[in-house]
Design a protein around this motif. Sequence first.
Motif, short mmCIF file in Angstrom:
data_model
loop_
_atom_site.label_atom_id
_atom_site.label_comp_id
_atom_site.label_asym_id
_atom_site.label_seq_id
_atom_site.Cartn_x
_atom_site.Cartn_y
_atom_site.Cartn_z
N MET A 41 79.15 -47.23 -2.55
CA MET A 41 79.32 -47.66 -1.17
C MET A 41 78.40 -48.84 -0.90
O MET A 41 77.20 -48.76 -1.10
N ILE A 42 78.96 -49.93 -0.45
CA ILE A 42 78.20 -51.12 -0.12
C ILE A 42 77.65 -50.99 1.30
O ILE A 42 78.38 -50.62 2.22
N ASP A 43 76.37 -51.25 1.48
CA ASP A 43 75.76 -51.29 2.80
C ASP A 43 74.65 -52.33 2.78
O ASP A 43 74.48 -53.04 1.79
N PHE A 44 73.87 -52.44 3.84
CA PHE A 44 72.83 -53.46 3.91
C PHE A 44 71.72 -53.23 2.88
O PHE A 44 71.15 -54.18 2.35
N LYS A 45 71.39 -51.97 2.60
CA LYS A 45 70.37 -51.68 1.58
C LYS A 45 70.85 -52.14 0.21
O LYS A 45 70.09 -52.73 -0.56
N TYR A 46 72.11 -51.87 -0.09
CA TYR A 46 72.68 -52.28 -1.36
C TYR A 46 72.68 -53.81 -1.46
O TYR A 46 72.30 -54.38 -2.47
N ALA A 47 73.11 -54.47 -0.39
CA ALA A 47 73.15 -55.93 -0.38
C ALA A 47 71.75 -56.51 -0.56
O ALA A 47 71.57 -57.50 -1.28
N ALA A 48 70.75 -55.90 0.06
CA ALA A 48 69.37 -56.37 -0.09
C ALA A 48 68.92 -56.25 -1.55
O ALA A 48 68.31 -57.18 -2.09
N GLY A 49 69.23 -55.14 -2.18
CA GLY A 49 68.88 -54.97 -3.59
C GLY A 49 69.58 -56.00 -4.46
O GLY A 49 69.00 -56.54 -5.41
N PHE A 50 70.82 -56.29 -4.11
CA PHE A 50 71.59 -57.28 -4.86
C PHE A 50 70.97 -58.66 -4.72
O PHE A 50 70.81 -59.40 -5.68
N ILE A 51 70.57 -59.03 -3.49
CA ILE A 51 69.93 -60.33 -3.25
C ILE A 51 68.56 -60.38 -3.91
O ILE A 51 68.19 -61.40 -4.50
N ASP A 52 67.81 -59.29 -3.84
CA ASP A 52 66.51 -59.25 -4.53
C ASP A 52 66.67 -59.52 -6.02
O ASP A 52 65.88 -60.24 -6.62
N ALA A 53 67.71 -58.94 -6.62
CA ALA A 53 67.88 -59.04 -8.07
C ALA A 53 68.61 -60.32 -8.50
O ALA A 53 68.16 -61.01 -9.42
N ASP A 54 69.72 -60.63 -7.89
CA ASP A 54 70.60 -61.71 -8.36
C ASP A 54 70.84 -62.79 -7.32
O ASP A 54 71.76 -63.58 -7.45
N GLY A 55 70.02 -62.81 -6.27
CA GLY A 55 70.28 -63.74 -5.18
C GLY A 55 69.18 -64.74 -4.93
O GLY A 55 68.14 -64.74 -5.58
N SER A 56 69.44 -65.57 -3.94
CA SER A 56 68.52 -66.62 -3.54
C SER A 56 68.50 -66.71 -2.03
O SER A 56 69.54 -66.58 -1.37
N ILE A 57 67.31 -66.92 -1.48
CA ILE A 57 67.14 -67.14 -0.05
C ILE A 57 66.45 -68.49 0.09
O ILE A 57 65.40 -68.71 -0.52
N LEU B 220 64.74 -55.63 1.94
CA LEU B 220 64.31 -56.42 0.78
C LEU B 220 62.96 -55.92 0.30
O LEU B 220 62.11 -55.51 1.09
N VAL B 221 62.74 -55.98 -0.99
CA VAL B 221 61.45 -55.60 -1.57
C VAL B 221 60.78 -56.85 -2.11
O VAL B 221 59.67 -57.20 -1.71
N ILE B 222 61.45 -57.56 -2.98
CA ILE B 222 60.88 -58.71 -3.68
C ILE B 222 60.84 -59.95 -2.78
O ILE B 222 59.86 -60.70 -2.78
N LYS B 223 61.87 -60.18 -2.01
CA LYS B 223 62.02 -61.43 -1.25
C LYS B 223 61.83 -61.26 0.25
O LYS B 223 62.18 -62.13 1.02
N GLN B 224 61.22 -60.16 0.66
CA GLN B 224 61.08 -59.89 2.09
C GLN B 224 60.17 -60.91 2.78
O GLN B 224 60.48 -61.38 3.88
N GLU B 225 59.05 -61.26 2.18
CA GLU B 225 58.14 -62.22 2.80
C GLU B 225 58.83 -63.57 3.00
O GLU B 225 58.70 -64.20 4.06
#
Length: 126
Positions: free
Chosen positions: A1-17, A85-90
């Motif tokens: 199930m995709i939700d905001f937590k899942y999307a955050a993990g995805f961005i932390d791992a394979d994404g860019s902000i 987000l964990v890695i990219k929250q700051e």
Amino acid sequence: MIDFKYAAGFIDADGSIQIHAKKFGNKFAIYPVVSATQLPHRSNLLHDVAEFFELSVHLNGRGLEEVRVSGTKGRRLLEHICKHLVIKQELARYILNLPKFVDETGLKSIKKVIQNLRRNIQHSNH
């Protein structure tokens, strides 16, 4: 199930902000940009995330499948996933708190801070 937590993990791992700056006279408008990429043969999760957020997937110049969202939609996405987000929250918090318009000196300062935050992310992952 995709939700905001899942999307955050995805961005932390394979994404860019990051940001995009567009010049208006002597000021620059600042827009958040959120993107994620995957190899085409492994992009099923990317397609799931894109479908959840009603985004399209395209092939970028490096041969990777990519989802990219900016402007108001990018800001809304970042607001929803920031607390997860964990890695990219700051970095996300910094970008969300930027003013909408800055002058050239301000833009240079912002880019330097973002560069340092991204460098810290890279160092903490190694």
